[in-house]
Design a protein around this motif. Structure first.
Motif, mmCIF file in Angstrom:
data_model
loop_
_atom_site.group_PDB
_atom_site.id
_atom_site.type_symbol
_atom_site.label_atom_id
_atom_site.label_comp_id
_atom_site.label_asym_id
_atom_site.label_seq_id
_atom_site.Cartn_x
_atom_site.Cartn_y
_atom_site.Cartn_z
ATOM 1 N N LYS A 53 -0.973 -2.415 -5.084
ATOM 2 C CA LYS A 53 -2.289 -2.640 -4.737
ATOM 3 C C LYS A 53 -3.306 -1.659 -4.303
ATOM 4 C CE LYS A 53 -2.117 -6.968 -6.350
ATOM 5 N NZ LYS A 53 -1.163 -6.419 -7.533
ATOM 6 N N ALA A 54 -2.655 -0.675 -3.990
ATOM 7 C CA ALA A 54 -3.569 -0.008 -2.974
ATOM 8 C C ALA A 54 -2.518 1.599 -2.717
ATOM 9 C CB ALA A 54 -4.514 -0.114 -1.755
ATOM 10 N N VAL A 55 -3.719 2.570 -2.569
ATOM 11 C CA VAL A 55 -3.026 3.977 -2.492
ATOM 12 C C VAL A 55 -3.946 4.803 -2.257
ATOM 13 C CG1 VAL A 55 -1.755 6.295 -3.656
ATOM 14 C CG2 VAL A 55 -2.292 3.908 -5.282
ATOM 15 N N GLY A 56 -2.964 5.176 -0.267
ATOM 16 C CA GLY A 56 -4.072 6.118 0.428
ATOM 17 C C GLY A 56 -3.663 7.340 0.590
ATOM 18 N N ALA A 115 -4.448 0.538 -9.278
ATOM 19 C CA ALA A 115 -4.769 0.548 -7.611
ATOM 20 C C ALA A 115 -5.636 0.649 -7.517
ATOM 21 C CB ALA A 115 -3.369 1.079 -7.110
ATOM 22 N N VAL A 116 -6.003 0.123 -6.158
ATOM 23 C CA VAL A 116 -7.645 1.210 -5.361
ATOM 24 C C VAL A 116 -6.817 2.413 -5.151
ATOM 25 C CG1 VAL A 116 -9.217 0.774 -3.830
ATOM 26 C CG2 VAL A 116 -8.027 -1.719 -5.018
ATOM 27 N N ILE A 149 0.398 -1.226 -0.261
ATOM 28 C CA ILE A 149 -0.255 0.186 -0.716
ATOM 29 C C ILE A 149 0.414 0.948 0.534
ATOM 30 C CG2 ILE A 149 -1.488 1.236 1.225
ATOM 31 C CD1 ILE A 149 -2.434 -1.432 3.093
ATOM 32 N N LEU A 150 0.749 2.503 -1.242
ATOM 33 C CA LEU A 150 1.043 3.206 -0.890
ATOM 34 C C LEU A 150 0.207 4.194 -0.451
ATOM 35 C CD1 LEU A 150 3.954 5.222 -1.927
ATOM 36 C CD2 LEU A 150 2.616 5.296 -3.937
ATOM 37 N N LEU A 202 5.743 3.812 1.565
ATOM 38 C CA LEU A 202 5.280 2.455 0.891
ATOM 39 C C LEU A 202 5.551 1.215 2.169
ATOM 40 C CD1 LEU A 202 4.473 0.806 -1.812
ATOM 41 C CD2 LEU A 202 6.513 0.186 -1.894
ATOM 42 N N PHE A 203 4.242 0.437 2.010
ATOM 43 C CA PHE A 203 4.136 -0.332 2.942
ATOM 44 C C PHE A 203 3.921 -1.896 2.446
ATOM 45 C CE2 PHE A 203 2.672 3.267 5.961
ATOM 46 C CZ PHE A 203 3.244 2.796 6.953
#
Ligand code: ADP
Ligand code: UVW
Ligand code: MG
Length: 776
Positions: free
Chosen positions: A252-255, A307-308, A170-171, A184-185
């Motif tokens: 897969k995802a960006v917060g 990514a979501v 997850i970024l 980046l996790f």
């Protein structure tokens, strides 16, 4: 093929169709365990339904001293982990492989999807669960082990991504006008793979500093705008030589941190066009933040299309503040505009430190009154009552409240009128209040507290005054919020200044000793901010715990992103079903619960409740007896007592009645009465009883049986949005789901809420979506 046969042979799945079994199979995983291996530990939050395929597993409970007692042994075809599907609570048991074993596990979402479609197997499953539930509720060892579950769980609030079954990357980005922070996790690890900060975007000497466990580096390049800064970020994290990522699709995802969510967003949410329009509509209320947050989303949607993207709002945590805290006392017409109100910010970090404090103290969030002081470049203080933000020093915009780096905080609004009259334009005022005031304005030196402290040390008198003013303002808010909360258990310092400066903490705490808030000077000075995330700096005589907590907004954003994705996926397939399943809506009028001792004091020795009429929830009834409520201002007569007796007395009234009585009671879940106001009750023949606590304004909720919950795909303590169909259609957020095998589907709102939707008999509500989960 073998597995298909096996799944069809499991008793609870007997009624599934071939397609449904295939669907289970697609989502099933087989896992091998060697004899003696831990499968599930006491305290762990369960996410699967497990089936023994081969071998044997042993289920045991342990007491406080760690002694284990075996309660069951399961063999081929038997199921465990079903409780978590309903309650989502930490496991009360240890599960160990008694032999070398092969297990099949099915994600919770898969199971509830299947049950929503197949009522027959749903009821089979529910029968099994109900039997086990009833057994567990009546066994005291069992409930003790559930109580300790939260204490033995080392990640009770999922701050270390325990809920991520398969690790994902997850970024997290915080995109601002002249800076970009990113992290980046990989959810398998607690520490980030890499994080970076780009500063002075738009100037020739912009810098990009990258940190990772492999070492840091700094590069200088001229980054003219946000888009080039984001590209520079992508180049850095996708660098094949560094190996953080093989390709950008691995993300897969960006917060995205979004400061203002206005009155539209209750929680973090997967971005779509509607969400983008919603964020844009809030730009004017956070001009220093929102337009740039939004730019980050729009650019990254193009740069990382696979990514979501999730928007995580600073305002979300404060979304349920009571009206007396969020309203401004403005003209009638301005008040009719629902968007003109206080929102509050820094919610992501206030929420994070609240959870971190509860985890550290091994207490439940819902037992604590907390004040969180987030002191950074922007600063705010937040009052948290039992997991809910009830007030925060920032208002409609991030300008209200404390003195900040370059923002003024509270000023007389008349000052702005005066300045306008003598010729200042809106643009000038905006610039002055947001970027030239605060510490920077006061000292003329710098908006950075580190610089101001240094200047004061060197004898700069204005710097000394600025520090005194900064601390005084924080102190005022702590005093006010202690009163607003009716007491205090935990005082938290966080943010660059709050966690970084012992001097500021010591100054803020001076004068609170008499209120039981005592800081230990040595511990306070010694704190080693980089090694420990939480430090207790309270004196041993202090009644209030004073904690220093390193802010970790980025980790919280990653966690929120993970949860928003989970809600999105679990409701995506379900949303149409939800919308067609009506829930009866009833007004729960004021009422009282009593214990036998209180009843006898009010109605005479030896007297007990007489049933008058059953209520919608089985076993509960309205009694013949009523009491009168006597408050400091007025009284409310003939309030029905509900039976059966409970352990504690509780008085549930509406806001309007609170006013009549002259009592301000908090919104609480039924049963959560610690720290609530008391009242005087009047029974027969003038008998009076004063209770010390127990008056609440009950949080709206939906009662659901286990079966309904599985059908809706919801768990106990989920918080949902419910749309009520009426001539005055309204969607209620913050509706708590309460699941019990005994419950009947029914939504309860109070009289004021009933009036707001023009409640009529037979009214129905429909679930719009899942909002969040309530804390344990
Ligand atoms: N050890 C410290 N002592 C005092 N102030 C500090 C310390 N470390 C950082 N600060 C101050 O904290 C502020 C930045 O806070 P931070 O929370 O990092 O920023 P932001 O609010 O932008 O996230 C600056 O005023 C900085 O000078
Ligand atoms: C809302 C706000 O003030 O945020 P920050 O502290 O990041 O400026
Ligand atoms: Mg009640």
């Amino acid at each position: 093929m073998e597995l298909v046969k096996f799944l069809s042979s499991v008793k609870q799945f007997e009624d599934l169709t071939k397609e449904e079994i295939d669907y289970l199979l697609q989502n099933a995983e087989t896992v091998e365990y060697k004899q003696g291996a831990d499968i599930k530990r006491h305290g762990e939050i369960g996410r699967f339904l497990w089936i023994v395929y081969d071998g044997k597993v042993d289920i045991s409970i342990s007491d406080d001293d760690g002694n284990k007692e075996s309660i069951a042994s399961l063999a081929r075809g038997e199921i465990f982990g079903e409780m978590s599907i309903i309650t989502g609570e930490p496991s009360g048991v240890d599960v160990v492989a008694a032999d070398n074993s092969l297990l099949v596990r099915l994600p919770r979402e898969t199971i509830s999807e299947i049950f929503a479609k197949n009522p027959k197997s749903l009821s089979r499953f529910v029968q099994m669960i109900t039997k086990r539930l009833v057994k567990r509720q009546t066994e005291t060892t069992w409930s003790a082990s559930r109580e300790t579950a939260i204490k033995v769980n080392n990640d009770p609030y999922d701050l270390e991504f325990s809920s991520a079954v398969d690790p994902i990357k997850i970024l997290v980005v915080n995109c601002r006008n002249t800076s970009l922070k990113y992290t980046l996790f990989n959810t398998a690890y607690s520490v980030p793979l890499v994080d970076g900060i780009i500063e002075k975007i738009g100037s020739p000497d912009s810098s990009h500093v990258i940190h990772s466990p492999l070492g840091g580096m700094e590069q200088h390049e001229s980054l003219q705008d946000i888009a080039s800064a984001l590209k520079s970020m992508i180049t850095a994290i996708a660098d094949p030589k560094k190996g953080y990522l093989k390709n950008i699709e691995e993300i897969k995802a960006v917060g995205h941190r979004v400061v203002h969510g206005g009155d539209r967003f209750f929680n973090s949410i997967v971005v779509n066009d509607e969400v983008i329009a919603g964020i844009r509509s809030c730009n004017k209320m956070a001009p220093m933040h929102n337009p740039y947050n939004l730019m980050g989303i729009e650019v990254l949607e193009k740069l990382i299309p696979s990514a979501v993207h999730v928007a995580v709002f600073d305002t979300a945590f404060h979304r349920n503040m009571p009206e007396h805290a969020y309203r401004y006392a403005l003209s009638k017409s301005l008040n009719e505009d629902e968007t003109i109100r206080r929102y509050g910010f820094h919610g992501t970090n206030h929420n994070f430190v609240m959870l971190k404090a509860a985890e550290f103290l091994k207490r439940r969030v819902k037992e604590l009154k907390i004040i969180s002081c987030h002191l950074g470049h922007g600063s705010s203080v937040c009052a948290i009552d039992h997991g809910r933000s009830i007030d925060v020093s920032m208002g409609m915009t991030p300008l209200e409240g404390l003195i900040m780096g370059t923002r003024s905080g509270d000023v007389d609004p008349g000052l702005l009128l005066y300045l306008t009259q003598i010729g200042y334009t809106t643009e000038e005022l905006n610039r002055i209040l947001n970027t030239e005031s605060g510490l920077k304005g006061l000292t003329g030196v710098s908006g950075y507290m580190t610089d101001v402290l240094k200047a004061a040390e060197e004898g700069n008198v204005m710097a000394e005054t600025a520090i005194r003013m900064f601390c005084y303002r924080v102190k005022k808010y702590i005093g006010a919020y202690t009163a607003a909360l009716g007491g205090l258990d935990v005082l938290i310092f966080t943010g660059g200044i709050g966690a970084g400066s012992y001097e500021i903490r010591a100054r803020v705490c001076q004068g609170f000793e008499g209120f039981g808030t005592i800081i230990d000077s040595d511990l306070n000075k010694m704190n080693k901010p980089l090694t420990m995330q939480v430090e207790d700096v309270s004196d041993e005589k202090s009644k209030v715990k004073i904690l220093v907590i390193q802010p970790d907004e980025k980790k919280m954003i990653a966690r929120e992103t993970l949860h928003a994705m989970g809600r999105f996926h679990s409701s995506k397939n379900r949303i149409e079903d939800y919308k067609n399943m009506p829930i009866p809506v009833n007004v729960s009028a004021h009422h009282v619960h009593l214990n036998p001792a209180a009843f006898e004091k009010l109605f005479g020795a030896g007297k007990t409740l007489r049933e008058r009429a059953p209520l919608s929830q089985p076993g509960q009834f309205a009694a013949e007896e009523t009491v009168n409520l006597i408050g400091p201002k007025g009284r409310v007569d003939k309030v029905r007592i509900l039976g059966p007796f409970r352990k504690e007395c509780q008085v549930e009234i509406s806001r309007t009645e609170e006013f009549k009585l002259g009592i301000d009671a908090p919104v609480r879940d039924s049963g959560d009465i610690e720290g609530t106001p008391g009242i005087t009750l009047e029974g027969t023949e003038g008998r009076l009883l004063k209770i010390e606590k127990g008056v609440i304004c009950a949080r709206r909720h939906v009662h659901m049986s286990t079966e309904d919950a599985l059908r809706f795909g919801l768990r106990d303590r989920d918080v949902v949005l419910v749309k009520i169909k009426s001539s005055r259609e309204l969607t209620f957020g913050d509706v708590l789901v309460r699941v019990n095998p005994e419950y009947r589907l029914d939504m309860h709102i109070d009289t004021d809420e009933g009036n707001a939707v023009q409640h009529t008999v037979g009214m129905q509500g429909y679930i719009e979506g899942i909002q969040s989960r309530a804390f344990m």
